[in-house]
Motif scaffolding. Structure first.
Motif, PDB file in Angstrom:
ATOM      1  N   GLU A  73     -26.952  91.344  -3.605  1.00 48.17           N
ATOM      2  CA  GLU A  73     -26.546  91.862  -4.916  1.00 48.17           C
ATOM      3  C   GLU A  73     -27.717  92.500  -5.653  1.00 48.17           C
ATOM      4  OE1 GLU A  73     -23.569  91.976  -7.030  1.00 48.17           O
ATOM      5  OE2 GLU A  73     -22.919  92.161  -4.943  1.00 48.17           O
ATOM      6  N   TYR A 109     -29.592  96.192 -16.362  1.00 42.93           N
ATOM      7  CA  TYR A 109     -29.706  96.020 -14.907  1.00 42.93           C
ATOM      8  C   TYR A 109     -31.015  95.330 -14.525  1.00 42.93           C
ATOM      9  CZ  TYR A 109     -25.673  99.135 -14.335  1.00 42.93           C
ATOM     10  OH  TYR A 109     -24.423  99.696 -14.384  1.00 42.93           O
ATOM     11  N   TYR A 164     -28.044  96.350  -7.851  1.00 35.62           N
ATOM     12  CA  TYR A 164     -28.427  96.602  -9.244  1.00 35.62           C
ATOM     13  C   TYR A 164     -29.699  97.444  -9.318  1.00 35.62           C
ATOM     14  CZ  TYR A 164     -24.811  93.481 -10.957  1.00 35.62           C
ATOM     15  OH  TYR A 164     -23.605  92.924 -11.266  1.00 35.62           O
TER      16      TYR A 164
END
Length: 587
Positions: free
Chosen positions: A34, A60, A38
């Protein structure tokens, strides 16, 4: 226990820890895949000039920082819960193996040298520990990483993902060849390590003889041969680890080249953004870690499976049926104070034609003192090992009361019969701790320890030691003389009462007169216990109620000292010869 049952048992034993470990390993890998997503989104917003883009960029970056910190915490937890089962499994296995070895008959130990068993308990169990600990962690890390990472790569570019798979597929074919060869080499390495351990144990046991006979050069050459064989095997394993296992690393490097080449071309054609290329390269790095671990996982797996095979040698050994069924307390009480009877006992060692004991019969009633006289090779020690069921005696040959000793567990028989050998084993502990070792009864007082020291004629010797009975005797009792070690073993046997004490040449390290005095003192105190004294000295047996004369495995005479002097020429000649020796020593 098959390998499947082995795995099922220890996986079930650690199931809670493993389940938590899998959850945390999944979270680690999910966070890993993940974070680059980002990062990709943040890079694509760098050129954005609007306040909304700048605010989104900060969001982010904050998410990446939080995820990174969370990943550190979760990774620590995953390691705790994944590695602990390896240590727990190792500890449990050592306890199981030790208990099993204690219950296995002498026939098993004849097949396996002590050094080999020690190698199994140490070296081979290390492989099992790594398999159930580090191996588990790395396997699930690799499994989840190789599952999630390609999926996230596919979401960015299916075409670039397929290009990345090509070098890895080729590398796996080469890796498979090395993996097969590694299995055979790890098995060979285990056998060679066990052989070296067994040989070293044998040489260490006879170190005094090696020194006195100047055999050191020969011993060094023999050990050098085993070392060279072990080194050759180890080098073959290392070559595979160096040339075959890293092929996945090379594939990973080639994959990065493909990603940069093909990805750069797609970037120029505006099929991918700079953020997507950056994320894809990050995923390739994440993919590299489990690929590099596959070589180590393969090594751990091979070591673990070889270790399990070795451990199964002990686990799957058959315990005699009677040893699995201990006597009930009423049965134990009913056998206390019964006569030990030997009926037509004949014995030969497996694989030999020569009869060691030939048709021997006698009784040892409660409280009776019986002696066994015989020269070296007469069968005295074999007889002792038959009486305490250390050897596998024929059925209906040795009875306790009316019960055949082959029908109940050896551990139960040793409640009634204790054996003191001429080569006692002492631990590197204090005098008192060595005496207490092996006693079943709880709450034995210091006064009882002092009493058995007096009975064994060792109290005066102990009092002269710097710390008395708290003196450390050293490994195998090296701080004590041969006679002191033998008397200490007698004290150990006397600490907890039993029906029959067997003394097999236990005072061979002391002179004639000292041996007789010690036995006289013992017999004066042990009026209710039966005693069987085995010796090649007539003087040690003069005060026995009955003396059995063994010659070449046969009973050639029975009686007390006075009657045997009159009726047994062999006994008389032995007595006369030893009298002359005693007079010579006195002069």
């Amino acid at each position: 226990m098959t390998k499947k049952q082995f795995f099922a048992h220890f996986l079930r034993m650690n199931r809670k820890s493993y389940m938590l470990a899998i959850v945390f390993i999944f979270l680690v890998n999910w966070l890993q895949v993940e974070i680059p997503r980002y990062i990709q989104l943040a890079i694509d917003l760098i050129d954005g000039a609007s306040l909304v883009d700048q605010q989104q960029l900060k969001t982010y970056v904050g998410i990446v920082v939080i995820m990174a910190v969370s990943m550190i915490v979760v990774r620590i937890l995953s390691r705790i819960y994944a590695l602990n089962p390896g240590r727990i499994t190792e500890a449990a296995l050592k306890n199981i193996l030790l208990q099993k070895l204690n219950r296995l008959p002498n026939s098993f130990h004849d097949k396996f040298a002590s050094g080999k068993l020690i190698s199994i308990m140490n070296n081979d169990l290390s492989g099992v520990r790594l398999l159930f600990g580090l191996g588990f962690l790395q396997f699930f890390n690799a499994l989840l990483a190789l599952s999630l990472t390609p999926l996230w790569m596919w979401r960015i570019s299916p075409e670039l993902t397929l290009y990345s798979v090509v070098p890895i597929s080729i590398a796996f074919v080469i890796f498979r060849i090395g993996f097969k060869r590694m299995k055979a080499l790890h098995m060979e390495h285990m056998h060679r390590l066990q052989a070296l351990s067994a040989q070293l144990m044998s040489y260490l046991a006879g170190i005094d003889l090696i020194k006195s006979q100047q055999m050191s050069p020969w011993v060094k050459s023999e050990i050098e041969k085993l070392n060279r064989q072990l080194l050759h095997c180890r080098m073959q394993i290392t070559r595979i680890q160096v040339f075959f296992m890293p092929v996945l690393d090379y594939a990973n490097d080639l994959m990065k080249v493909l990603i940069l080449g093909v990805g750069g071309y797609m970037l120029m054609n505006q099929q991918l953004t700079l953020g997507e290329i950056t994320a894809f390269l990050t995923y390739s790095v994440l993919l590299a870690m489990p690929l590099m671990q596959l070589g180590r996982i393969a090594t751990i797996y091979q070591r673990g499976m070889v270790g399990i095979t070795s451990v199964q040698t002990i686990l799957n050994a058959d315990i005699p049926e009677q040893d699995t069924k201990p006597l009930s307390q009423p049965d134990i009480e009913s056998l206390q104070g019964k006569t030990l009877s030997v009926r037509n006992l004949s014995f030969r060692y497996p694989g030999e034609d020569r009869i060691i004991l030939d048709d021997i019969s006698f009784d040892i009633p409660p409280g009776k003192k019986v002696g066994v006289l015989g020269s070296i090779g007469a069968g005295k020690t074999t007889l002792v090992n038959c009486l305490n069921h250390h050897l596998d005696v024929p059925v209906r040959s040795v009875f306790l009361g009316d019960k055949d000793v082959t029908t109940f567990a050896r551990s139960d028989l040793r409640r009634f019969i204790k054996t003191v050998t001429q080569d006692p084993y002492l631990f590197s502990a204090t005098v008192e701790e060595n005496i207490r070792f092996g006693s079943r009864a709880a709450g034995i007082s210091k006064e009882q320890v002092d009493d058995v020291l007096e009975l064994s004629q060792l109290a005066s010797d102990v009092s002269r030691l710097e710390q008395g009975d708290q003196t450390l005797v050293g490994e195998k009792g090296i701080m004590l003389s041969g006679g002191q070690k033998q008397r200490l073993s007698i004290a150990r046997a006397l600490l907890q009462p039993c029906d029959l004490i067997i003394m097999d040449n236990v005072l061979s390290a002391v002179d004639y007169e000292t041996e007789r005095k010690i036995l006289e003192g013992l017999f004066g105190q042990l009026s209710t216990q039966s005693v069987l004294v085995v010796s090649h000295r007539v003087n040690a047996l003069e005060y026995m109620d009955e003396i059995i004369v063994l010659h070449e495995g046969k009973v050639i005479a029975k009686g007390n000292h006075a009657s045997l002097l009159q009726t047994c020429p062999y006994y008389y000649e032995t007595w006369q010869l030893q009298q002359n020796e005693a007079e010579t020593e006195a002069c």
